[in-house]
Design a protein around this motif. Structure first.
Motif, mmCIF file in Angstrom:
data_model
loop_
_atom_site.group_PDB
_atom_site.id
_atom_site.type_symbol
_atom_site.label_atom_id
_atom_site.label_comp_id
_atom_site.label_asym_id
_atom_site.label_seq_id
_atom_site.Cartn_x
_atom_site.Cartn_y
_atom_site.Cartn_z
ATOM 1 N N SER A 94 0.817 -1.225 0.000
ATOM 2 C CA SER A 94 0.000 0.000 0.000
ATOM 3 C C SER A 94 0.847 1.271 0.000
ATOM 4 O O SER A 94 0.377 2.343 -0.365
ATOM 5 N N LEU A 95 2.104 1.160 0.436
ATOM 6 C CA LEU A 95 2.985 2.332 0.506
ATOM 7 C C LEU A 95 3.566 2.715 -0.855
ATOM 8 O O LEU A 95 3.905 3.869 -1.091
ATOM 9 N N ILE A 96 3.707 1.724 -1.731
ATOM 10 C CA ILE A 96 4.371 1.954 -3.018
ATOM 11 C C ILE A 96 3.441 2.718 -3.959
ATOM 12 O O ILE A 96 2.302 2.322 -4.187
ATOM 13 N N ARG A 97 3.949 3.834 -4.480
ATOM 14 C CA ARG A 97 3.171 4.637 -5.431
ATOM 15 C C ARG A 97 4.010 4.956 -6.662
ATOM 16 O O ARG A 97 5.216 5.122 -6.562
ATOM 17 N N ARG A 98 3.323 5.092 -7.777
ATOM 18 C CA ARG A 98 4.035 5.441 -9.010
ATOM 19 C C ARG A 98 4.518 6.886 -8.933
ATOM 20 O O ARG A 98 3.879 7.731 -8.314
ATOM 21 N N GLY A 99 5.661 7.122 -9.571
ATOM 22 C CA GLY A 99 6.172 8.494 -9.625
ATOM 23 C C GLY A 99 6.951 8.916 -8.401
ATOM 24 O O GLY A 99 7.309 10.091 -8.254
ATOM 25 N N SER A 100 7.191 7.970 -7.479
ATOM 26 C CA SER A 100 7.985 8.311 -6.286
ATOM 27 C C SER A 100 9.191 7.380 -6.205
ATOM 28 O O SER A 100 9.214 6.335 -6.841
ATOM 29 N N SER A 101 10.181 7.770 -5.425
ATOM 30 C CA SER A 101 11.372 6.926 -5.255
ATOM 31 C C SER A 101 11.247 6.086 -3.996
ATOM 32 O O SER A 101 10.681 6.536 -2.999
ATOM 33 N N ARG A 102 11.798 4.886 -4.082
ATOM 34 C CA ARG A 102 11.851 3.992 -2.919
ATOM 35 C C ARG A 102 13.327 3.777 -2.587
ATOM 36 O O ARG A 102 14.099 3.358 -3.448
ATOM 37 N N ILE A 103 13.698 4.088 -1.365
ATOM 38 C CA ILE A 103 15.093 3.925 -0.940
ATOM 39 C C ILE A 103 15.132 2.874 0.155
ATOM 40 O O ILE A 103 14.373 2.959 1.128
ATOM 41 N N THR A 104 15.992 1.884 0.008
ATOM 42 C CA THR A 104 16.163 0.884 1.075
ATOM 43 C C THR A 104 17.653 0.665 1.321
ATOM 44 O O THR A 104 18.461 0.846 0.415
#
Length: 203
Positions: A94-104
């Motif tokens: 639910s947190l993942i959205r298009r157009g945003s960056s994911r950093i891990t």
């Protein structure tokens, strides 16, 4: 000739039920009522609950899964140690959205009393970030954790993990550089207990 009847053992009857309690960091609240065969076999068994099961507060606490391992059984009572914490899969999706960056990124940290944890940090932005800003975030987040976690006991660390204190510390430290939509500890796993760490150092 009379046939001998073999008595079938009722395994459930041989078991006894014990109450399982969370560690001191969660005020030893009861988390499960389970059947066990004997004390030794029960040790090492892992109990899965959600943060809501412990705090009985906000329904959103169902999003965080927690694992406790039985370390001692006395009579009708079993005590546990904190083993793992992680985001539920549905919550993560639910947190993942298009157009945003994911950093891990991952790091290992040691508490003041010698417990070693492997931590996976996740951060999500409002819009796409370039590589240098992602790198800047990782450095700031790593610095926050390397300064704070070694000052905490295991109980303080577990509370800071589950109650979101580490997340908010990272968010506060990075907001001047990067505006984040979400910062959290996606997974926290106990790698070695203090006792195991001492044994390793002596070896």
């Amino acid at each position: 000739m009379a046939r001998r009847t073999t008595k079938v053992k009722d395994k459930w009857r041989e078991k006894r039920w014990v109450n399982v309690y969370a560690p001191d960091s969660f005020n030893n609240v009861p988390i499960a009522y389970i059947p066990i065969t004997d004390d030794e076999n029960a040790k090492g068994r892992v109990i899965e609950v959600t943060l809501f099961d412990i705090l009985k507060g906000d329904p959103s606490q169902h999003q965080y899964k927690m694992y406790f391992q039985i370390n001692k059984v006395e009579g009708e009572k079993a005590t546990t140690i904190f083993k793992r914490y992680e985001y539920a899969k549905e919550f993560l999706r639910s947190l993942i959205r298009r157009g945003s960056s994911r950093i891990t990124f991952m790091l290992e940290a040691k508490t003041k009393d010698g417990y070693i944890f492997r931590i996976k940090v996740i951060a999500l932005t409002h819009r796409k970030l370039n590589t240098s800003r992602k790198h800047a975030f990782r450095l700031i987040a790593k610095d926050v954790m390397e300064k704070t976690i070694p000052q905490m006991t295991i109980d303080q660390f577990v509370q800071a993990t589950c109650y979101g204190k580490i997340n908010s510390d990272i968010m506060a430290a990075t907001k001047k550089v990067i505006r984040m939509r979400h910062v959290g500890l996606e997974k926290v796993k106990l790698v070695r207990t203090a006792e195991a760490e001492i044994a390793l150092l002596k070896a």
